[in-house]
Design a protein around this motif. Structure first.
Motif, PDB file in Angstrom:
ATOM      1  N   ARG A 155       0.818  -1.222   0.000  1.00 26.33           N
ATOM      2  CA  ARG A 155       0.000   0.000   0.000  1.00 26.33           C
ATOM      3  C   ARG A 155       0.845   1.264   0.000  1.00 26.33           C
ATOM      4  O   ARG A 155       0.336   2.349   0.245  1.00 26.33           O
ATOM      5  N   GLY A 156       2.140   1.106  -0.159  1.00 24.22           N
ATOM      6  CA  GLY A 156       3.001   2.269  -0.328  1.00 24.22           C
ATOM      7  C   GLY A 156       3.668   2.793   0.924  1.00 24.22           C
ATOM      8  O   GLY A 156       4.258   3.869   0.906  1.00 24.22           O
ATOM      9  N   TRP A 157       3.557   2.086   2.021  1.00 19.60           N
ATOM     10  CA  TRP A 157       4.202   2.541   3.253  1.00 19.60           C
ATOM     11  C   TRP A 157       5.681   2.168   3.252  1.00 19.60           C
ATOM     12  O   TRP A 157       6.068   1.103   2.775  1.00 19.60           O
ATOM     13  N   ALA A 158       6.486   3.044   3.838  1.00 18.48           N
ATOM     14  CA  ALA A 158       7.866   2.670   4.179  1.00 18.48           C
ATOM     15  C   ALA A 158       7.787   1.917   5.503  1.00 18.48           C
ATOM     16  O   ALA A 158       6.985   2.274   6.372  1.00 18.48           O
ATOM     17  N   VAL A 159       8.568   0.841   5.620  1.00 17.27           N
ATOM     18  CA  VAL A 159       8.411  -0.011   6.797  1.00 17.27           C
ATOM     19  C   VAL A 159       9.748  -0.218   7.505  1.00 17.27           C
ATOM     20  O   VAL A 159      10.764  -0.498   6.871  1.00 17.27           O
ATOM     21  N   SER A 160       9.725  -0.079   8.839  1.00 17.53           N
ATOM     22  CA  SER A 160      10.853  -0.518   9.670  1.00 17.53           C
ATOM     23  C   SER A 160      10.337  -1.643  10.562  1.00 17.53           C
ATOM     24  O   SER A 160       9.253  -1.515  11.152  1.00 17.53           O
ATOM     25  N   ILE A 161      11.101  -2.724  10.642  1.00 21.19           N
ATOM     26  CA  ILE A 161      10.675  -3.862  11.471  1.00 21.19           C
ATOM     27  C   ILE A 161      11.704  -4.047  12.576  1.00 21.19           C
ATOM     28  O   ILE A 161      12.901  -4.165  12.304  1.00 21.19           O
ATOM     29  N   VAL A 162      11.218  -4.045  13.815  1.00 19.31           N
ATOM     30  CA  VAL A 162      12.132  -4.176  14.963  1.00 19.31           C
ATOM     31  C   VAL A 162      11.924  -5.538  15.599  1.00 19.31           C
ATOM     32  O   VAL A 162      10.787  -5.936  15.878  1.00 19.31           O
ATOM     33  N   ASP A 163      13.017  -6.261  15.818  1.00 24.81           N
ATOM     34  CA  ASP A 163      12.929  -7.534  16.540  1.00 24.81           C
ATOM     35  C   ASP A 163      14.227  -7.753  17.299  1.00 24.81           C
ATOM     36  O   ASP A 163      15.294  -7.376  16.840  1.00 24.81           O
ATOM     37  N   ARG A 164      14.092  -8.404  18.453  1.00 26.98           N
ATOM     38  CA  ARG A 164      15.318  -8.618  19.253  1.00 26.98           C
ATOM     39  C   ARG A 164      16.169  -9.730  18.664  1.00 26.98           C
ATOM     40  O   ARG A 164      17.352  -9.837  18.942  1.00 26.98           O
ATOM     41  N   ASP A 165      15.545 -10.590  17.839  1.00 31.41           N
ATOM     42  CA  ASP A 165      16.291 -11.732  17.304  1.00 31.41           C
ATOM     43  C   ASP A 165      15.556 -12.255  16.070  1.00 31.41           C
ATOM     44  O   ASP A 165      14.683 -13.110  16.175  1.00 31.41           O
ATOM     45  N   PHE A 166      15.929 -11.733  14.901  1.00 30.43           N
ATOM     46  CA  PHE A 166      15.189 -12.063  13.675  1.00 30.43           C
ATOM     47  C   PHE A 166      15.243 -13.555  13.340  1.00 30.43           C
ATOM     48  O   PHE A 166      14.282 -14.121  12.852  1.00 30.43           O
ATOM     49  N   GLU A 167      16.380 -14.156  13.600  1.00 25.65           N
ATOM     50  CA  GLU A 167      16.518 -15.567  13.226  1.00 25.65           C
ATOM     51  C   GLU A 167      16.112 -16.478  14.376  1.00 25.65           C
ATOM     52  O   GLU A 167      16.077 -17.693  14.224  1.00 25.65           O
ATOM     53  N   GLY A 168      15.838 -15.905  15.542  1.00 22.80           N
ATOM     54  CA  GLY A 168      15.626 -16.711  16.752  1.00 22.80           C
ATOM     55  C   GLY A 168      14.379 -17.564  16.695  1.00 22.80           C
ATOM     56  O   GLY A 168      13.573 -17.469  15.773  1.00 22.80           O
ATOM     57  N   ASP A 169      14.253 -18.363  17.714  1.00 27.94           N
ATOM     58  CA  ASP A 169      13.133 -19.287  17.753  1.00 27.94           C
ATOM     59  C   ASP A 169      11.874 -18.548  18.223  1.00 27.94           C
ATOM     60  O   ASP A 169      11.945 -17.683  19.077  1.00 27.94           O
ATOM     61  N   ARG A 170      10.762 -18.881  17.645  1.00 21.28           N
ATOM     62  CA  ARG A 170       9.513 -18.224  18.009  1.00 21.28           C
ATOM     63  C   ARG A 170       8.358 -19.082  17.508  1.00 21.28           C
ATOM     64  O   ARG A 170       8.570 -20.000  16.712  1.00 21.28           O
ATOM     65  N   ALA A 171       7.140 -18.740  17.919  1.00 22.00           N
ATOM     66  CA  ALA A 171       5.977 -19.549  17.527  1.00 22.00           C
ATOM     67  C   ALA A 171       5.901 -19.683  16.008  1.00 22.00           C
ATOM     68  O   ALA A 171       5.597 -20.758  15.479  1.00 22.00           O
ATOM     69  N   SER A 172       6.214 -18.607  15.293  1.00 20.68           N
ATOM     70  CA  SER A 172       6.059 -18.633  13.834  1.00 20.68           C
ATOM     71  C   SER A 172       7.057 -19.562  13.149  1.00 20.68           C
ATOM     72  O   SER A 172       6.903 -19.869  11.980  1.00 20.68           O
ATOM     73  N   HIS A 173       8.081 -19.994  13.839  1.00 17.47           N
ATOM     74  CA  HIS A 173       9.052 -20.910  13.235  1.00 17.47           C
ATOM     75  C   HIS A 173       8.665 -22.369  13.421  1.00 17.47           C
ATOM     76  O   HIS A 173       8.793 -23.182  12.517  1.00 17.47           O
TER      77      HIS A 173
END
Ligand SMILES: Cc1cc2nc3c(=O)[nH]c(=O)nc-3n(C[C@H](O)[C@H](O)[C@H](O)COP(=O)(O)OP(=O)(O)OC[C@H]3O[C@@H](n4cnc5c(N)ncnc54)[C@H](O)[C@@H]3O)c2cc1C
Length: 381
Positions: free
Chosen positions: A24-42
């Motif tokens: 939709r044309g937004w500029a996006v910044s994504i903040v995470d403490r551990d992008f590759e880390g283990d999480r529910a989505s993995h």
């Protein structure tokens, strides 16, 4: 409108929202403490459970939850130290049993489910993973006809909300899934259910695609969020930095409530921890996801292995995992899948974000429209 969106959390929810915002044309910044880390989505079960529209409720369960709680490795557990903090969530869960509310939630979930599979397929196609989804349905199996009969009202409700399912006999269960032990008296084929090859691969590819299209990935623990008016919000990092945009989206999974409570948002969100074991050598044992109705666990044939899991453990966000729960589920699976190959088995625990009414928390949140909270819960595993 478009502008700069700050997304806190790079699980499937945050990344999917970032993907849509970019479109939709937004500029996006994504903040995470551990992008590759283990999480529910993995590590989740990989089920696209579009048939699951009946909310979690205590209605009609009688003493079953108590029996589950008393079984140290049963499908439901509450760590005693966490019980007092769970009380408001549990009281809200009790209200779900009110018939009008129950029906309203089921209709809402069915509506969300109707749009989720096509939307997910669009996204998979866009990131080049259209071949990773398998629309082979799911098979729910019952050991006794009595247990199937007990669920009759739930199946009828699902059908009334447009869920396509058909009853299958014991012999059809055997021909659909020959690896299953002959332990099942009745089954239900859920036609529209799908599963993916590997949830972690989707998250990784999505993140890489977003970054290639200009999203900025900021590594750091978000200590707090704040708004500076209706069109400016900031994620304050524990390291001292900050990320500011016109809108801030809290997609920190089970941790979302910690952040949103800091700005007065009362959304009730618990970590409903779940466990599983992935067996790489048994990946092709089943043709589709199988749901063991009485025992409350599932087995999904992912490309990375057969994933056997389930359980709901309320123990808060910080207590150590109890992998005996994964072992207990594997023990059960051995009974129903006698030829399981267990070499290279991997155990896992994840925090499901769970609301008491089974509904995701979506939309602008108080106290200012600068915050959004899209924390969706998994509907089934
Ligand atoms: C055993 C199990 C099986 C499941 N099976 C299924 C299934 O088959 N189908 C299904 O649809 N769902 C399933 N689920 C549920 C599903 O996995 C979750 O609903 C979903 O992954 C939640 O995604 P999320 O992006 O909200 O959260 P997460 O994946 O937990 O991501 C949240 C992110 O936020 C980051 N974060 C949190 N707090 C902060 C902070 N303060 N600062 C910076 N970063 C932060 C974390 O590092 C993390 O990367 C299952 C869950 C479990 C546990």
């Amino acid at each position: 409108m478009s502008g700069h969106l700050v997304v806190v959390g790079a699980g499937i929810v945050g990344l999917s929202c970032a993907w849509e915002a970019q479109r939709r044309g937004w500029a996006v910044s994504i903040v995470d403490r551990d992008f590759e880390g283990d999480r529910a989505s993995h590590g989740n079960a990989g089920g696209i459970a579009v048939s699951e529209c009946v909310p979690l409720s205590l209605a009609g369960l009688g003493l079953k939850p108590l029996r589950w709680l008393l079984d140290p490795l049963g499908p439901l557990s509450v760590r005693p130290a966490h019980a007092p903090r769970l009380l408001p969530w549990f009281l809200a869960l009790r209200k779900v049993a009110e018939p009008a509310r129950f029906q309203r939630i089921a209709r809402a979930l069915a509506t969300i489910n109707d749009i989720s599979l096509p939307a997910f397929e669009d996204m998979l196609a866009d990131i080049g993973l259209q071949g990773d989804i398998h629309k082979r349905g799911a098979l729910t199996v019952y050991e006794t006809a009595a247990a199937f009969a007990q669920d009759a009202a739930e199946w009828a409700l699902k059908r009334s909300l447009g869920v396509r399912w058909r009853e299958v006999s014991a012999s059809e269960i055997r021909s659909l899934e020959p690896a299953l032990a002959p332990a099942f008296a009745a089954g239900v084929m859920l036609e529209d259910w799908a599963h993916i090859d590997d949830p972690m691969r989707v998250v990784q590819r999505l993140r890489e695609t977003l970054q290639a299209r200009g999203a900025v990935l900021v590594r750091g623990e978000v200590a707090a969020i704040s708004a500076q008016g209706p069109a400016q919000a900031t994620a304050q990092l524990a390291s001292g930095g900050k990320v500011t945009g016109q809108r801030l989206l809290v997609a920190a999974g089970a941790w979302s409530a910690r952040l949103s409570q800091g700005v007065g948002d009362k959304a009730l969100l618990e970590s409903e921890r779940g466990y599983n074991t992935t067996l790489p050598e048994s990946a092709s044992m089943l043709g589709r996801e199988v749901i063991f109705a009485e025992r409350k666990f599932v087995a999904t044939p992912l490309s990375v292995g057969l994933r056997i899991g389930g359980a709901a453990e309320f123990a808060g966000l910080d207590s150590a995992p109890n992998y005996q729960r994964s072992d207990a589920l594997l023990q059960l699976a051995r009974r129903y899948l006698p030829d399981l190959q267990e070499a290279g088995a991997r155990r896992w625990m994840g925090n499901r974000p769970a609301t008491p009414d089974s509904l995701p928390v979506i939309g602008p949140r108080p106290p200012t429209r600068a915050f959004f909270m899209p924390s969706a819960m998994g509907i089934w595993d």
